[in-house]
Design a protein around this motif. Structure first.
Motif: not given
Length: 277
Positions: A144-158, A168-180
Motif C-alpha cells: 500500500k506504500v508507493r516506494f520510490a527510487l528517488e533520493v528523497f520524497v516530500v509527499d504532503r505530511d510525509r 542533507l539534500h532533503l534538509m537543504l530542500h526544506l530550508v530552501r522552501g522556508d528561507h530561499g
C-alpha cells in the motif's frame, strides 16, 4: 512554508543501530542554517523509545537523549533507522507513530526509518523514499506504500530520505522552501556540496572514475537488467534495445565494470535475492 523568521521545531526518534551519517547530515543542515542566518530558524529534540541512550550502527551513543514526550511539540518527527531495522521496530514504536499520525503530526523517515512508518501503516497511499537495499523487500511486504527510487520524497505530511547523505539534500530542500535559495546555497558552500539534489534525482550506484563514449548505453542496459530480474532478458535483446551490438555491450561492461554482461546480470539477481531475504 512559514514566514522568514518563523522557528520550526524538528524531532528525531533514534531506533537501535540507527545510521549516524543520515542523522548527522540532517541535523547539521539545521545547525548551519541558524549559524549563517544569525537567527534561531530551527530547533530540535532527539529522543529514543525508552528515553535511554541507544547505540548507532557505529556503536557510538549520544548523551542526553529525551523521551517520546519531548517530540510531541515538534513540527516534524523523523524516525532514524539503520541496519537490522526490523529488530528495532517493536510495539512501542508502532503505537507511537500511529498516535502521532492520528494527531496530524508530520512524520518522516531517514535511511531505513521509513520502514518503521510503513510497518505502522502511516505511509499507506504515500510516496516514500528508502535506502535502495530495502526497496525490493518493502515493496513486497508493504504494497500500500508507493516506494520510490528517488533520493528523497516530500509527499504532503510525509517526508522521507534514503541513506547516506540523502538527508542533507532533503534538509537543504526544506530550508530552501522556508528561507530561499540564497541560504540553502550558503549552507551547501559551507559543507562543500557542489550540487543540491532535488526530488527528481534518483538513487544511483557511483559512476566509474572515467566516463567516456558509450556510457549512456551502459546505463540503459543496466536499467533494463534491473527492471527484468525475475524473468531475465537475453543479452542480445538488451543490446538491440539499447541500439548497440552484443560485442559493443560486452566491451562497455568490461571497460567500466571489468565484468561480462552476464556476470553483472547475475550479480544483480543475487543482490535482489539477498534484499528479499
Amino acid at each position: 512554508m512559514g514566514s522568514p523568521w518563523q522557528v520550526r521545531h524538528f524531532g528525531f526518534l533514534l531506533l537501535d543501530s540507527y545510521s549516524m551519517i543520515a542523522f548527522a547530515n540532517a541535523l547539521e543542515v539545521l545547525r548551519m542554517a541558524n549559524l549563517l542566518s544569525g537567527q534561531p530558524l530551527y530547533t530540535w529534540a532527539v529522543a529514543t523509545i525508552d528515553g535511554e541512550g541507544t547505540a548507532a550502527s557505529n556503536s557510538l551513543t549520544l548523551a542526553n537523549t529525551g523521551t517520546l514526550a519531548d517530540l510531541d511539540e515538534c513540527d516534524v518527527v523523523f524516525v532514524c533507522g539503520g541496519v537490522e531495522v526490523q529488530k528495532a521496530i517493536n510495539g512501542a514504536v508502532v503505537q507511537d507513530l500511529r498516535r502521532r499520525a492520528a494527531r496530524g503530526q508530520t512524520l518522516g523517515g531517514l535511511c531505513t526509518g521509513a520502514h518503521a512508518l510503513a510497518e505502522a501503516g502511516v505511509m499507506n497511499g504515500y510516496r516514500c523514499a528508502v535506502h535502495w537495499e530495502n526497496l525490493t523487500a518493502l515493496r513486497e511486504s508493504c504494497p500500500k506504500v508507493r516506494f520510490a527510487l528517488e533520493v528523497f520524497v516530500v509527499d504532503r505530511d510525509r517526508v522521507t530520505a534514503s541513506g547516506g547523505i540523502a538527508p542533507l539534500h532533503l534538509m537543504l530542500h526544506l530550508v530552501r522552501g522556508d528561507h530561499g535559495n540564497k541560504l540553502a546555497m550558503a549552507i551547501s558552500e559551507q559543507f562543500i556540496v557542489d550540487r543540491m539534489r532535488d526530488q527528481t534525482d534518483q538513487q544511483r550506484l557511483p559512476q566509474p572514475e572515467f566516463v567516456g563514449p558509450g556510457y549512456e548505453h551502459l546505463v540503459e542496459a543496466s536499467e533494463l537488467m534491473a527492471a527484468n530480474i525475475e524473468e531475465p532478458l537475453a543479452l542480445l535483446e538488451i543490446a538491440v534495445a539499447t541500439g548497440i551490438s552484443l560485442r559493443q555491450l560486452e566491451r562497455l561492461f568490461h571497460r567500466y565494470h571489468d565484468v561480462t554482461p552476464a556476470q553483472y546480470y547475475l550479480a544483480l539477481r543475487l543482490r535482489r535475492a539477498r534484499e528479499l531475504l
